[in-house]
Motif scaffolding. Sequence first.
Motif, PDB file in Angstrom:
ATOM      1  N   UNK A   1       0.830  -1.210   0.000  1.00 54.11           N
ATOM      2  CA  UNK A   1       0.000   0.000   0.000  1.00 54.11           C
ATOM      3  C   UNK A   1       0.863   1.258   0.000  1.00 54.11           C
ATOM      4  N   UNK A   2       1.940   1.230   0.758  1.00 54.92           N
ATOM      5  CA  UNK A   2       2.812   2.398   0.852  1.00 54.92           C
ATOM      6  C   UNK A   2       3.695   2.565  -0.381  1.00 54.92           C
ATOM      7  N   UNK A   3       3.918   1.477  -1.118  1.00 56.53           N
ATOM      8  CA  UNK A   3       4.806   1.535  -2.275  1.00 56.53           C
ATOM      9  C   UNK A   3       4.099   1.981  -3.550  1.00 56.53           C
TER      10      UNK A   3
ATOM     11  N   UNK B   1       3.378   5.056  -7.006  1.00 57.32           N
ATOM     12  CA  UNK B   1       4.710   5.180  -6.425  1.00 57.32           C
ATOM     13  C   UNK B   1       5.299   6.569  -6.507  1.00 57.32           C
ATOM     14  N   UNK B   2       4.521   7.527  -6.955  1.00 57.78           N
ATOM     15  CA  UNK B   2       5.017   8.895  -7.150  1.00 57.78           C
ATOM     16  C   UNK B   2       4.789   9.723  -5.876  1.00 57.78           C
ATOM     17  N   UNK B   3       5.385   9.272  -4.799  1.00 60.92           N
ATOM     18  CA  UNK B   3       5.305   9.955  -3.504  1.00 60.92           C
ATOM     19  C   UNK B   3       6.693  10.006  -2.900  1.00 60.92           C
ATOM     20  N   UNK B   4       7.052  11.130  -2.327  1.00 60.90           N
ATOM     21  CA  UNK B   4       8.356  11.201  -1.667  1.00 60.90           C
ATOM     22  C   UNK B   4       8.409  10.271  -0.469  1.00 60.90           C
ATOM     23  N   UNK B   5       7.252   9.938   0.117  1.00 67.92           N
ATOM     24  CA  UNK B   5       7.212   9.048   1.279  1.00 67.92           C
ATOM     25  C   UNK B   5       6.934   7.589   0.922  1.00 67.92           C
TER      26      UNK B   5
ATOM     27  N   UNK C   1      10.771   7.125  -8.326  1.00 71.33           N
ATOM     28  CA  UNK C   1       9.512   7.870  -8.418  1.00 71.33           C
ATOM     29  C   UNK C   1       8.568   7.226  -9.430  1.00 71.33           C
ATOM     30  N   UNK C   2       8.285   5.968  -9.210  1.00 70.56           N
ATOM     31  CA  UNK C   2       7.356   5.228 -10.039  1.00 70.56           C
ATOM     32  C   UNK C   2       6.913   3.978  -9.304  1.00 70.56           C
ATOM     33  N   UNK C   3       6.080   3.138  -9.937  1.00 75.03           N
ATOM     34  CA  UNK C   3       5.538   1.952  -9.274  1.00 75.03           C
ATOM     35  C   UNK C   3       6.542   0.799  -9.224  1.00 75.03           C
ATOM     36  N   UNK C   4       7.636   1.033  -8.523  1.00 71.66           N
ATOM     37  CA  UNK C   4       8.740   0.072  -8.481  1.00 71.66           C
ATOM     38  C   UNK C   4       9.165  -0.151  -7.036  1.00 71.66           C
ATOM     39  N   UNK C   5       9.263  -1.415  -6.639  1.00 69.80           N
ATOM     40  CA  UNK C   5       9.709  -1.804  -5.303  1.00 69.80           C
ATOM     41  C   UNK C   5      10.889  -2.749  -5.433  1.00 69.80           C
ATOM     42  N   UNK C   6      11.980  -2.459  -4.717  1.00 73.32           N
ATOM     43  CA  UNK C   6      13.148  -3.345  -4.746  1.00 73.32           C
ATOM     44  C   UNK C   6      13.281  -4.044  -3.404  1.00 73.32           C
ATOM     45  N   UNK C   7      13.760  -5.286  -3.446  1.00 76.37           N
ATOM     46  CA  UNK C   7      13.897  -6.096  -2.234  1.00 76.37           C
ATOM     47  C   UNK C   7      15.354  -6.488  -2.053  1.00 76.37           C
TER      48      UNK C   7
END
Length: 489
Positions: free
Chosen positions: A280-282, A287-291, A393-399
Motif C-alpha cells: 500500500x505504501x509503495x 509510487x510517485x510519492x516522496x514518502x 519515483x514510479x511503481x517500483x519496489x526493490x527487495x
Amino acid sequence: MSARQTETKVYQNYINGAWVNGSTGEFYQIVNPGNTDDVVGSFPLSTAEDMDRAVVSAHQAFQSWRKVPASVRAEYIYRFIALLDENKERLAEALCREQGKPYKEAFTEAARGVKEMRYVAGEAARLEGITLPSDRTGVTNTVVRVPIGVVAAITPWNFPILTPLRKIVPALIAGCTVVLKPASQTPLTAVILTELFEQAGLPAGTVNLVTGSGRKVGDALVSHPLVRGVSFTGSTHVGRNINKLAAENFTKVQLELGGKNPAVVADYANLERAATEIVNSAYTNAGQRCTAISRVIVLERHAESLEKLIVEKVKQYRVGNGMDPGTQIGPVVSEDAVNTIQEYMKSAQEQGASIVLGGSRLTGGIYDKGFYFEPTVITRVTPDMKVAKEEIFGPVLVIIRVASFEEAVRVANDTEYGLTASIFTDQLEWAYDFTEDVESGMIHINNGTISEGHMPFGGVKHSGHGAYSIGQTNKDFYTELKVVYTQYK
C-alpha cells in the motif's frame, strides 16, 4: 495558437485580486496523462515580469494583512474551508485529469485537505510567545512571534491539492501573504484553489498565482528581494538550487525533498500484514510519492515468504485511467517519467538484479494513449545498485536481503536520503534501536509510511532542510521571533 488550442479552455494568472494574462500572451497546454487526447487546458507561460508584479502585490498586501487579528484571519480560512469542502468532487476530477491518479485517491486528497486545514486554522489561537523574568525591577521580558512577510509557495505535481494547502493556509494564518507557483504539469487544481480563496473574500494581494516554467518564473520568485520565505516541495536537485538562490538574500527556506524510504522486516510473525502495509505504501499514486516505500530490507530467513506475498498482492492491482472506478493504479505523470523508469529497469538487469514482476511500459488499447507502467517488483538487489540508491519515483519496489538486523540498519542508512522509514518487528529492542539509529526524519513501527495531518513532517540529510511542516512546527517557518523589553516603572 493551433486549432487544438482554440478549442481548449484558457486560464489566467491571479495577481492583486484580478485574473490576468501573462505579459507575453503566450500559453502552454496540459494533457491528461491517462489519455493524451484529453487536453486539460491552456495556462499562461509567464515571465519574471509577471512574477515581479505578483511579489510586489503580496508585499503591499502584507502591510495590512499582518495587522489583521489572528482570529479574524482564521475566519477567512474557515470560509475557505467550507468552500473547499463543497468543491471536493470538482477538485478530484481536475486532479485526476491533469495528474492521472485514480479518482478515489484524488477525492481522498481533497477530503484530507479539508480535515487538515481545520486543524491549521486553529493555529491562529496557538501562535504563542514566551514571557521570562527580568534581572531588573520594573521590567518585563517577552518574546513574540511575527509573520516573516511574503512567502513563495512552490509546489509539486504529485499532490497538487494538499501540498499548496499545506503552504498557503499556514502562511495566511501566521499573517504572511503568498505567491503560489504550482508545478507546470498540474496548474488546474491551483487555479481552482485560488478561485476558492477569492470566493472566501481574501483581500487582494494576500494570495497570488503565477504559472509557467520553473526555470523562468520559479527562479525569479525565489531570488526576489521582497520574498522572505520559500516553502518548496520537490526533488532534491531542484531544492539544492533553490537553497543557493535563496541564500543570496538570506531568505528563509523550508525544503521537503526526495526519499529512498526503507521498510525493514526482521522477526515479524505476521508477514501477511507486513506485505499489505508495504505494498500500500509503495504503489499508492503509482509510487510517485516522496514518502513511498521503495526499498524492502528483509532478513534472509523471511525473504522468500515475504517476496511471494508481495508479488501476489502486486499482481492483483488493476492499472488504468484514473476516472475508471476499477482503476487502482493510474498512469505516471509524463513520457519523460516512463523513459526514466525504463532506464532504471535496464540498469537493474545490467547490474544483476531480477525483475520478477512488471518492468515494462503497458501497451495496447487505452494504454497506447497514456503513460502507463507495470507495477514492478525487483529482487536479488544489492545495496550498491542504482535502483537501491536513487529515487525512481514510479511503481517500483526493490527487495534487498540481509543477514542480520545490524546489517539492515546499515543498509537503511546507506543512501543520501533520510525522509521516512518503517520497521516490521516483534522485537521491542530492535524497534527502539531502529528509532534511534536510522537516519530519518520520520519513523514508523509496524506500519507503512502514512503521515498524519497534525504531526510535523520533514526529513534529514538530503531529504529536507529548514523547519518541519504540517504540524505545530509550521510556525517556526512562517514566523520569526521579536524580543521585547518593557520598562514599566
